[in-house]
Design an enzyme around this catalytic site. Sequence first.
Site, PDB file in Angstrom:
ATOM      1  N   SER A 101       0.846  -1.203   0.000  1.00 42.38           N
ATOM      2  CA  SER A 101       0.000   0.000   0.000  1.00 42.38           C
ATOM      3  C   SER A 101       0.878   1.248   0.000  1.00 42.38           C
ATOM      4  CB  SER A 101      -0.883  -0.021   1.262  1.00 42.38           C
ATOM      5  OG  SER A 101      -1.570   1.206   1.434  1.00 42.38           O
TER       6      SER A 101
ATOM      7  N   TYR B  78       3.470   7.189  18.287  1.00 44.01           N
ATOM      8  CA  TYR B  78       3.977   7.178  16.906  1.00 44.01           C
ATOM      9  C   TYR B  78       5.284   7.961  16.800  1.00 44.01           C
ATOM     10  CZ  TYR B  78       3.963   7.935  11.807  1.00 44.01           C
ATOM     11  OH  TYR B  78       4.293   7.992  10.473  1.00 44.01           O
TER      12      TYR B  78
ATOM     13  N   ASP C 142       3.873  -7.984   3.960  1.00 41.99           N
ATOM     14  CA  ASP C 142       2.789  -7.127   4.446  1.00 41.99           C
ATOM     15  C   ASP C 142       1.849  -7.944   5.327  1.00 41.99           C
ATOM     16  OD1 ASP C 142       1.785  -4.136   3.283  1.00 41.99           O
ATOM     17  OD2 ASP C 142       0.282  -5.282   4.394  1.00 41.99           O
TER      18      ASP C 142
HETATM   19  N1  LIG Z   1       1.714   8.979   4.360  1.00 43.80           N
HETATM   20  C1  LIG Z   1       2.383   9.868   5.074  1.00 43.80           C
HETATM   21  O1  LIG Z   1       2.064  11.069   5.025  1.00 43.80           O
HETATM   22  C2  LIG Z   1       3.539   9.440   5.944  1.00 43.80           C
HETATM   23  C3  LIG Z   1       4.273  10.452   6.567  1.00 43.80           C
HETATM   24  C4  LIG Z   1       5.350  10.088   7.372  1.00 43.80           C
HETATM   25  C5  LIG Z   1       5.684   8.754   7.540  1.00 43.80           C
HETATM   26  N2  LIG Z   1       4.945   7.795   6.907  1.00 43.80           N
HETATM   27  C6  LIG Z   1       5.360   6.405   7.109  1.00 43.80           C
HETATM   28  O2  LIG Z   1       5.485   5.775   5.854  1.00 43.80           O
HETATM   29  C7  LIG Z   1       5.213   4.370   5.982  1.00 43.80           C
HETATM   30  C8  LIG Z   1       4.179   3.963   4.970  1.00 43.80           C
HETATM   31  O3  LIG Z   1       3.002   4.673   5.209  1.00 43.80           O
HETATM   32  P1  LIG Z   1       1.800   4.823   4.161  1.00 43.80           P
HETATM   33  O4  LIG Z   1       1.349   6.215   4.288  1.00 43.80           O
HETATM   34  O5  LIG Z   1       2.180   4.276   2.843  1.00 43.80           O
HETATM   35  O6  LIG Z   1       0.727   3.891   4.908  1.00 43.80           O
HETATM   36  P2  LIG Z   1      -0.311   2.781   4.411  1.00 43.80           P
HETATM   37  O7  LIG Z   1      -1.229   2.582   5.547  1.00 43.80           O
HETATM   38  O8  LIG Z   1      -0.845   3.159   3.079  1.00 43.80           O
HETATM   39  O9  LIG Z   1       0.616   1.499   4.223  1.00 43.80           O
HETATM   40  C9  LIG Z   1       1.187   0.855   5.316  1.00 43.80           C
HETATM   41  C10 LIG Z   1       1.346  -0.618   4.973  1.00 43.80           C
HETATM   42  O10 LIG Z   1       1.982  -1.245   6.098  1.00 43.80           O
HETATM   43  C11 LIG Z   1       1.325  -2.475   6.335  1.00 43.80           C
HETATM   44  N3  LIG Z   1       1.510  -2.878   7.725  1.00 43.80           N
HETATM   45  C12 LIG Z   1       0.963  -2.296   8.846  1.00 43.80           C
HETATM   46  N4  LIG Z   1       1.315  -2.984   9.926  1.00 43.80           N
HETATM   47  C13 LIG Z   1       2.113  -4.011   9.517  1.00 43.80           C
HETATM   48  C14 LIG Z   1       2.770  -5.077  10.173  1.00 43.80           C
HETATM   49  N5  LIG Z   1       2.669  -5.245  11.497  1.00 43.80           N
HETATM   50  N6  LIG Z   1       3.495  -5.949   9.431  1.00 43.80           N
HETATM   51  C15 LIG Z   1       3.573  -5.815   8.089  1.00 43.80           C
HETATM   52  N7  LIG Z   1       2.950  -4.837   7.408  1.00 43.80           N
HETATM   53  C16 LIG Z   1       2.232  -3.945   8.117  1.00 43.80           C
HETATM   54  C17 LIG Z   1      -0.127  -2.202   6.003  1.00 43.80           C
HETATM   55  O11 LIG Z   1      -0.858  -3.402   5.778  1.00 43.80           O
HETATM   56  C18 LIG Z   1       0.007  -1.335   4.756  1.00 43.80           C
HETATM   57  O12 LIG Z   1       0.050  -2.116   3.581  1.00 43.80           O
HETATM   58  C19 LIG Z   1       4.762   4.173   7.437  1.00 43.80           C
HETATM   59  O13 LIG Z   1       5.852   3.725   8.200  1.00 43.80           O
HETATM   60  C20 LIG Z   1       4.359   5.563   7.868  1.00 43.80           C
HETATM   61  O14 LIG Z   1       4.449   5.734   9.260  1.00 43.80           O
HETATM   62  C21 LIG Z   1       3.882   8.107   6.133  1.00 43.80           C
END
Ligand SMILES: NC(=O)c1ccc[n+]([C@@H]2O[C@H](COP(=O)([O-])OP(=O)(O)OC[C@H]3O[C@@H](n4cnc5c(N)ncnc54)[C@H](O)[C@@H]3O)[C@@H](O)[C@H]2O)c1
Length: 247
Positions: free
Chosen positions: A13, A152, A34
Amino acid sequence: MSARTAIVTGGASGIGEAVSRRLAADGALVAIFDLNGEAARDTAASIEKEGGKAVGLAVDVTDRAAVDAGVAEVRARLGRPAILVNNAGLAVVQPSLEVTAEDWNRLLAVNLTGTFSCCQAVLPDMLDEGWGRIVNISSSSVHSGSSRMAAYVAAKSGVVGLTKVLALEFSPKGITVNTIPPGFIDSPMLRDTVERGFVDLEQQTRQTPVGRIGRPEDVAAACAFLVSEEAGYITGQVIGVNGGRNT
Ligand SMILES: NC(=O)c1ccc[n+]([C@@H]2O[C@H](COP(=O)([O-])OP(=O)(O)OC[C@H]3O[C@@H](n4cnc5c(N)ncnc54)[C@H](O)[C@@H]3O)[C@@H](O)[C@H]2O)c1
């Protein structure tokens, strides 16, 4: 990129999916770990349809035995992992006084301990090869703090510290370890916080010097560089991808 094997956690994702697609397009053999195994397999199938090589596995990064089993399967199907992108993450917005021990432990287990477990699981392969690239996805909230995100931000701050420690220990062995703290990136996670009223996208866009919210591909591009051969002199660094909001 030569056909190196890469593991991308949370690769089904958002940012992780974009990273998986980009590394596969650059020639890596990509294993997607995932929690959502079906989505991981679908993403891998879609990458293969576009001519890449990918496998999707149901792996919960908080389950060390599952991580080790996943890495063993990757070794057997794609070869030794040389690249690890720790991207799996979970965000919860709640006032600090309402955070239960269970909430706190879950956030740290996924975002911090899961990152460490995956590093520990792949580092022996990287050491044997004398080459490795680890990129840990942290968060721009570690620069600024973020109200109502205590667990977080604490976990992501831990990821930054962990990155520096591992870089000191393993860079002499040919393994670089860096962290990308993304700003606001348009992903299902961000959309969820917008829908719940925790983030105002128009306001965030106004506060972003480049004038837009980030795309998952923006993070994937930085990641692709950090795992490349030519990034071998960059290690222990915090490389922001945030449209200029935090410097
Ligand atoms: N989107 C943002 O604005 C943003 C900003 C800063 C940091 N991040 C970080 O970027 C990373 C990706 O975020 P995103 O926005 O793409 O989120 P998202 O929710 O779209 O994707 C996260 C993915 O991680 C998987 N996941 C969750 N828990 C898990 C586990 N225990 N084991 C394996 N897989 C697991 C989920 O199933 C999902 O597919 C995260 O670490 C998030 O904290 C995102």
